[in-house]
Motif scaffolding. Structure first.
Motif, mmCIF file in Angstrom:
data_model
loop_
_atom_site.group_PDB
_atom_site.id
_atom_site.type_symbol
_atom_site.label_atom_id
_atom_site.label_comp_id
_atom_site.label_asym_id
_atom_site.label_seq_id
_atom_site.Cartn_x
_atom_site.Cartn_y
_atom_site.Cartn_z
ATOM 1 N N GLN A 1 5.413 10.032 5.408
ATOM 2 C CA GLN A 1 4.375 9.220 6.060
ATOM 3 C C GLN A 1 4.516 9.257 7.579
ATOM 4 O O GLN A 1 3.521 9.398 8.300
ATOM 5 C CB GLN A 1 4.457 7.773 5.559
ATOM 6 C CG GLN A 1 4.057 7.605 4.109
ATOM 7 C CD GLN A 1 4.550 6.301 3.505
ATOM 8 O OE1 GLN A 1 4.982 5.394 4.214
ATOM 9 N NE2 GLN A 1 4.492 6.200 2.175
ATOM 10 N N LEU B 1 -3.065 9.352 2.136
ATOM 11 C CA LEU B 1 -3.637 8.071 2.532
ATOM 12 C C LEU B 1 -2.624 7.183 3.239
ATOM 13 O O LEU B 1 -2.939 6.537 4.239
ATOM 14 C CB LEU B 1 -4.192 7.354 1.302
ATOM 15 C CG LEU B 1 -4.871 5.999 1.553
ATOM 16 C CD1 LEU B 1 -6.056 6.158 2.491
ATOM 17 C CD2 LEU B 1 -5.298 5.375 0.225
ATOM 18 N N GLN B 2 -1.375 7.167 2.736
ATOM 19 C CA GLN B 2 -0.353 6.316 3.359
ATOM 20 C C GLN B 2 -0.066 6.747 4.801
ATOM 21 O O GLN B 2 0.164 5.914 5.667
ATOM 22 C CB GLN B 2 0.946 6.344 2.540
ATOM 23 C CG GLN B 2 0.923 5.526 1.271
ATOM 24 C CD GLN B 2 0.152 6.201 0.165
ATOM 25 O OE1 GLN B 2 0.055 7.437 0.148
ATOM 26 N NE2 GLN B 2 -0.386 5.427 -0.765
ATOM 27 N N ILE C 1 -2.908 5.385 6.838
ATOM 28 C CA ILE C 1 -2.817 3.928 6.975
ATOM 29 C C ILE C 1 -1.748 3.535 7.986
ATOM 30 O O ILE C 1 -1.962 2.656 8.834
ATOM 31 C CB ILE C 1 -2.530 3.264 5.608
ATOM 32 C CG1 ILE C 1 -3.743 3.411 4.682
ATOM 33 C CG2 ILE C 1 -2.186 1.787 5.784
ATOM 34 C CD1 ILE C 1 -3.499 2.935 3.265
ATOM 35 N N TRP D 1 0.820 -1.219 0.000
ATOM 36 C CA TRP D 1 0.000 0.000 0.000
ATOM 37 C C TRP D 1 0.857 1.274 0.000
ATOM 38 O O TRP D 1 0.467 2.302 0.533
ATOM 39 C CB TRP D 1 -0.956 0.026 1.183
ATOM 40 C CG TRP D 1 -1.906 -1.140 1.225
ATOM 41 C CD1 TRP D 1 -2.501 -1.754 0.159
ATOM 42 C CD2 TRP D 1 -2.363 -1.817 2.396
ATOM 43 N NE1 TRP D 1 -3.302 -2.794 0.586
ATOM 44 C CE2 TRP D 1 -3.243 -2.849 1.968
ATOM 45 C CE3 TRP D 1 -2.128 -1.663 3.755
ATOM 46 C CZ2 TRP D 1 -3.865 -3.713 2.850
ATOM 47 C CZ3 TRP D 1 -2.753 -2.520 4.641
ATOM 48 C CH2 TRP D 1 -3.609 -3.535 4.188
#
Length: 317
Positions: free
Chosen positions: A284, A218-219, A222, A101
Motif C-alpha cells: 500500500q 484500492l487500499q 485510499i 478498509w
C-alpha cells in the motif's frame, strides 16, 4: 536526457526513481554483484547519498538566515508533526492495529508521517528560493524511518529510540559548521545538492516493486487520499495565512517517500504484533509512493502557475 527530465516537475528525481523501480520490479538482483556497482545502483548506498546531501544542504544554511528558514519550514514541519501525532493516536484508538478498509495502523502511520525530501528538493530547486533549498536537511528529518517509529511509539506508549534522529542531525550540523566557517566551501558544496538528486531518486526506486504496488489497488488509493486530505489543506492554510508565503513548500513536503516502504518491516522487528500487517502495508505504501510522486509535482506546478498569474494580473492592474 537532462532536458527531458526537466520537462516534468521534480523530474530529476522522478525519472531515475521510476526507471530504477522498473529494474527492481523485473530483475531485483541485476545490480547485486558486489563492489561499486551494488553500492551505487541498489539501496545499499542510500544512507550515504542522503547523508552527503544533508551535509551539502547544511553547508548552504547560513546561521544568520536560519531564523527565516525555521520561520517557514520549521513552522510547516511542526504543523505536520502535530497532525501526525493527533491522527495516529485517533486512528489507533478508533480502529486498533488492524485498522479500517484493509489499512492497518502501521500502514497509516508510515504513510501520513512520510515526506520525500528528494522530491521537496527537486520542486524547491525549480520553484522555490535558496532558503527553501537549504532546508533540505531539516525536511530530511521527517524522511528517516526513525520519525514514523517515534510517532508509532508515542501512539503506543512504547520506548523511543532517539539515535536514528541524532544520526540524521550530525551531517546537517557538520555541513553548517563547514559552510559558515568558510564561505568558499559553502559555494563549492552548493551544487552537490542538485547533482545528488537523480542518485537519490535511483536509490529510492531500487526498493519499489511496481507490480506489488499496483496490486494493492484500492487500499493504495485510499491511503494516498487519506494522506492528502489530512496534510495538504492544513499545511496550505498555515503557509498562506500565517507564514504569508506562496504555498509551494506545503505541497513540496506532501509526498510519500520510497524509504517509508521499509517502515512496517522495521517496526515489526521490535513489535512482533505488527508482522501480520507488514506485507499489505508495504504494498500500500509503495503504491502511495508512486501516486504521490506524480500528484504532488502536478499540484505544485499548478499552484506555481496560479501564483505567477496572480502576480501578473496585479501588475497589469
Amino acid at each position: 536526457m537532462y532536458n527531458f527530465m526537466r520537462k516534468f516537475p521534480g523530474g530529476l528525481l522522478l525519472v531515475p526513481m521510476l526507471l530504477s523501480a522498473l529494474f527492481y520490479t523485473f530483475s531485483p538482483n541485476l545490480f547485486r554483484i558486489g563492489g561499486m556497482t551494488q553500492a551505487m545502483f541498489t539501496t545499499d548506498g542510500l544512507n550515504y547519498v542522503i547523508g552527503l546531501t544533508c551535509f551539502c544542504s547544511g553547508a548552504g544554511l547560513n546561521v544568520h538566515r536560519i531564523g527565516k528558514v525555521l520561520k517557514k519550514q520549521g513552522v510547516l514541519l511542526l504543523t505536520k508533526i502535530i497532525i501526525c501525532v493527533i491522527a495516529s493516536i485517533i486512528f489507533i484508538q478508533l480502529f486498533g492495529q488492524a485498522g479500517i478498509w484493509g489499512i492497518s495502523a502501521v500502514a497509516f502511520i508510515a504513510a501520513i508521517c512520510s515526506t520525500n525530501p528528494s522530491l521537496y528538493l527537486a520542486l524547491e530547486d525549480e520553484m522555490g528560493t535558496p532558503d527553501d533549498v537549504s532546508a533540505f536537511g531539516l525536511v530530511g528529518l521527517l524522511c528517516v524511518p526513525a520519525y514514523p517509529m517515534l510517532i508509532f511509539g508515542l501512539s503506543q506508549e512504547t520506548a523511543i529510540d532517539w539515535m536514528p534522529i541524532i544520526s540524521t542531525l550530525v551531517p546537517i550540523l557538520l555541513g553548517m559548521l563547514v559552510g559558515n566557517l568558510d564561505e568558499n566551501m559553502a559555494k563549492f558544496l552548493a551544487p552537490g545538492v542538485s547533482v545528488l538528486t537523480p542518485f537519490m531518486g535511483w536509490s529510492f526506486g531500487a526498493s519499489i516493486n511496481l507490480i506489488e504496488a499496483v496490486q494493492s489497488g484500492l487500499q493504495g488509493v485510499i491511503i494516498t487520499i487519506m494522506f492528502y486530505v489530512l496534510m495538504v489543506p492544513i499545511l496550505l492554510m498555515v503557509e498562506t495565512k500565517f507564514v504569508k508565503t506562496d504555498g509551494i513548500s506545503s505541497l513540496a513536503i506532501s509526498s510519500i517517500a520510497g524509504m517509508s516502504v521499509s517502515v512496517p518491516f522495521i517496526i515489526s522487528q521490535t513489535n512482533p504484533a505488527i508482522e501480520p500487517f507488514v506485507a499489505s502495508a508495504t504494498a500500500q505504501i509503495a503504491f502511495g509512493v508512486v501516486l504521490s510522486s506524480i500528484i504532488t509535482p502536478f499540484l505544485a506546478k499548478k499552484l506555481d502557475i496560479h501564483n505567477h498569474l496572480d502576480i501578473s494580473e496585479t501588475h497589469d492592474f
